[in-house]
Design a protein around this motif. Structure first.
Motif, PDB file in Angstrom:
ATOM      1  N   UNK A 113     -10.292  69.792   8.582  1.00 57.83           N
ATOM      2  CA  UNK A 113      -9.394  68.872   9.284  1.00 57.83           C
ATOM      3  C   UNK A 113      -9.946  67.458   9.384  1.00 57.83           C
ATOM      4  N   UNK A 114     -11.277  67.307   9.328  1.00 56.58           N
ATOM      5  CA  UNK A 114     -11.887  66.007   9.616  1.00 56.58           C
ATOM      6  C   UNK A 114     -12.700  65.412   8.477  1.00 56.58           C
ATOM      7  N   UNK A 115     -13.193  66.247   7.584  1.00 58.13           N
ATOM      8  CA  UNK A 115     -14.089  65.772   6.541  1.00 58.13           C
ATOM      9  C   UNK A 115     -15.499  65.507   7.014  1.00 58.13           C
ATOM     10  N   UNK A 116     -15.827  65.883   8.256  1.00 58.07           N
ATOM     11  CA  UNK A 116     -17.174  65.661   8.772  1.00 58.07           C
ATOM     12  C   UNK A 116     -18.158  66.640   8.129  1.00 58.07           C
ATOM     13  N   UNK A 117     -19.380  66.184   7.888  1.00 62.39           N
ATOM     14  CA  UNK A 117     -20.388  67.078   7.306  1.00 62.39           C
ATOM     15  C   UNK A 117     -20.824  68.140   8.305  1.00 62.39           C
ATOM     16  N   UNK A 118     -21.478  69.176   7.786  1.00 63.87           N
ATOM     17  CA  UNK A 118     -21.885  70.327   8.592  1.00 63.87           C
ATOM     18  C   UNK A 118     -23.400  70.473   8.538  1.00 63.87           C
TER      19      UNK A 118
END
Length: 317
Positions: free
Chosen positions: A173-178
């Motif tokens: 949903x956000x494209x944020x890294x993990x």
């Protein structure tokens, strides 16, 4: 524009400078009684020491529910000039008391929280996750730019699997890294398998504490999948000496230098200068990085401190 999401707003990845990929300015956990990071003035002073040691940016790797202070991060960033990427997510199970509310949450509810933290802003108080949002002094929401989970030693509990699934939903949903906390780099391939199945490409994942198992062959196999290797075990001679970690980095860098990021994960008040401990957040920049530069050269180190974290932290959606 491609952007890195900091607590003071989105920035051009090229403007980050040298990044410490893993520290904690606030943290309170039942696993770390007596080692709380909960004094904004002291944490701010420690952040200033980090900046003076040669870093322009850091990731605060404290996720939801373990003493995170979003507004405090924003104030420290503004006061020190240190860019700070905040974290949402849920740590490994042992960091949450038996009565912690999120133990009853399913992955969609967790994912909704994590997604909102990135897109809308983090709560002013994690004890009231649906309450008021944390704000900067300018009145803007303080948003997270990193997702984080954690697993135990050669074990992924149901709690932790739920977290990984929620992280995958939030990432889509956000494209944020993990970021994933590993215990001595165990179950690293298994974590990548689970995340890939859930829609998180390995090149959007950083495996924290990879160097706690200084196995160059294992690290190269993880890097071949695209994962970032979080090297953050410095100043811990009871586990592995800095000399051993220098050797590891030299062995891995030729084939996977574009996949290594550096941090300190000091994470204890008894190890922060500003709280009366040692060696502090400046240790990495002042004492380890110069030795690493002498061993592998400036270009390789600059990739680890500048190029690689900028690529990792850039939102992909």
């Amino acid at each position: 524009m491609s952007a890195v999401r900091t607590v003071l707003g989105d920035v051009d990845p090229a403007s980050l400078g040298r990044v410490n990929y893993h520290e904690h300015l606030f943290q309170v956990s039942p696993l770390l009684v007596g080692d709380e990071l909960d004094d904004e003035d002291a944490s701010g002073a420690e952040a200033a020491l980090l900046k003076a040691s040669g870093f322009e940016a850091m990731v605060d790797a404290t996720p939801f529910g373990v003493g995170r202070d979003a507004a405090g991060l924003a104030r420290i960033s503004a006061a020190t000039g240190l860019s700070v990427v905040a974290t949402t997510g849920r740590h490994r199970e042992a960091h949450y008391a038996a009565d912690h509310p999120t133990r009853q949450w399913d992955s969609p509810r967790l994912a909704a929280l994590f997604t909102a933290d990135v897109l809308e802003g983090m709560p002013a108080d994690d004890a009231a996750p649906e309450g008021a949002r944390a704000l900067t002094d300018a009145g803007d929401p303080v948003r997270a730019g990193m997702l984080k989970g954690g697993i135990d030693y050669w074990r992924i509990s149901d709690f932790e699997r739920t977290t990984l699934d929620a992280l995958a939903q939030a990432h889509r949903a956000t494209g944020a890294p993990v970021m994933v906390h590993l215990e001595f780099c165990t179950a690293s391939h298994e974590v990548l398998d689970l995340l890939e199945t859930a829609g998180v490409a390995s090149d959007r994942v950083v495996l924290a504490h990879a160097d706690r198992d200084p196995d160059a062959g294992l690290h190269l196999s993880l890097a071949e999948r695209g994962a970032y290797l979080g090297y953050d075990g410095f100043a811990r001679p009871r586990t592995h000496s800095d000399a051993r970690l220098l050797e590891l980095t030299a062995a891995v860098v030729a084939s996977a230098g574009d996949r290594i990021v550096l941090g300190g994960d000091v994470a204890r008040s008894t190890r922060y200068i500003a709280y009366g401990g040692m060696p502090g957040l400046a240790y990495l920049g002042e004492r380890y990085v110069p030795r690493l530069r002498s061993l592998i050269g400036d270009d390789a180190v600059d990739r680890m401190l500048v190029d690689n974290p900028a690529r990792l932290l850039t939102l992909s959606a």
